[in-house]
Structures are given as structure tokens and as C-alpha cells.
Design a protein around this motif. Structure first.
Motif, short mmCIF file in Angstrom:
data_model
loop_
_atom_site.label_atom_id
_atom_site.label_comp_id
_atom_site.label_asym_id
_atom_site.label_seq_id
_atom_site.Cartn_x
_atom_site.Cartn_y
_atom_site.Cartn_z
N MET A 1 0.84 -1.18 0.00
CA MET A 1 0.00 0.00 0.00
C MET A 1 0.89 1.24 0.00
N ARG A 2 0.55 2.20 -0.81
CA ARG A 2 1.33 3.42 -0.92
C ARG A 2 0.73 4.51 -0.05
N TYR A 3 1.52 5.56 0.19
CA TYR A 3 1.04 6.70 0.97
C TYR A 3 -0.14 7.36 0.24
N ARG A 15 4.36 -0.87 -3.21
CA ARG A 15 4.26 -0.56 -1.78
C ARG A 15 5.38 0.39 -1.38
N ASN A 16 5.24 0.98 -0.21
CA ASN A 16 6.22 1.94 0.28
C ASN A 16 7.57 1.28 0.57
N ILE A 17 8.62 2.06 0.37
CA ILE A 17 9.96 1.64 0.78
C ILE A 17 10.20 2.32 2.12
N THR A 18 10.55 1.55 3.14
CA THR A 18 10.76 2.11 4.48
C THR A 18 12.05 1.55 5.08
N THR A 19 12.37 2.04 6.27
CA THR A 19 13.56 1.55 6.97
C THR A 19 13.38 0.10 7.42
N ILE A 25 9.28 -3.43 -4.90
CA ILE A 25 8.50 -4.12 -5.94
C ILE A 25 7.76 -3.06 -6.73
N GLY A 26 7.87 -3.13 -8.04
CA GLY A 26 7.18 -2.16 -8.87
C GLY A 26 6.85 -2.74 -10.24
N VAL A 27 6.16 -1.93 -11.03
CA VAL A 27 5.78 -2.32 -12.38
C VAL A 27 6.09 -1.17 -13.32
#
Length: 87
Positions: A1-3, A15-19, A25-27
């Protein structure tokens, strides 16, 4: 889930990249190459598969780090997305 403030129409990430979430993962366009850089450092290339999926793992991330996603157009790199690590 994105912001919630990110428009999914212009966002290749799933989805979000976090610490705590280093796995990207992307398209993007099928069977193409994406270049990923952390804080303006050296670019790493990632190939998309036949469906356009790409994945990449970072070793570690910190709040405030900037991840850029680019594609190569001739000899120039065009930025697709700049992601600031928020959490």
C-alpha cells in the motif's frame, strides 16, 4: 500500500519503501531496464520481466534517504520517480 498523497497513476511502486521494508517491488514497461540509485550514488540496473514487474533489495535505509528510479533514453537518464524514505 502506498502513501495517500501519492497518485497511483504516476507511481510504478506497489508498496512503500521504508527503513523496515528494504524490498522494492514495482511495475514498469515489460522487458525494459530501470536504474535505481540511493542518495545520488551509483546506479544499479534492474530488468523488468515480461509483465513489467521489477524487484530490488537495499541493504539498509534511513529516514530522509532518497531513492531515484530512472530509465535511459539514448545517453541520458530520465527520472521516473524520486522516493524519500519517510519512516
Amino acid at each position: 500500500m502506498r502513501y495517500k498523497d501519492i497518485n497511483p497513476a504516476f507511481d510504478p511502486l506497489i508498496r512503500n519503501i521504508t527503513t523496515k521494508q528494504f524490498h522494492v517491488i514495482g511495475v514498469y514497461a515489460p522487458e525494459s531496464k530501470i536504474y535505481i540509485a540511493l542518495n545520488g550514488g551509483r546506479r544499479s540496473s534492474v530488468n523488468t520481466d515480461i509483465g513489467g514487474l521489477f524487484e530490488y533489495d537495499f541493504d539498509e535505509l534511513h529516514v530522509g534517504d532518497i531513492v531515484t528510479f530512472s530509465v535511459k533514453n539514448g545517453s541520458d537518464y530520465e527520472m521516473l520517480l524520486e522516493e524519500v524514505i519517510r519512516e
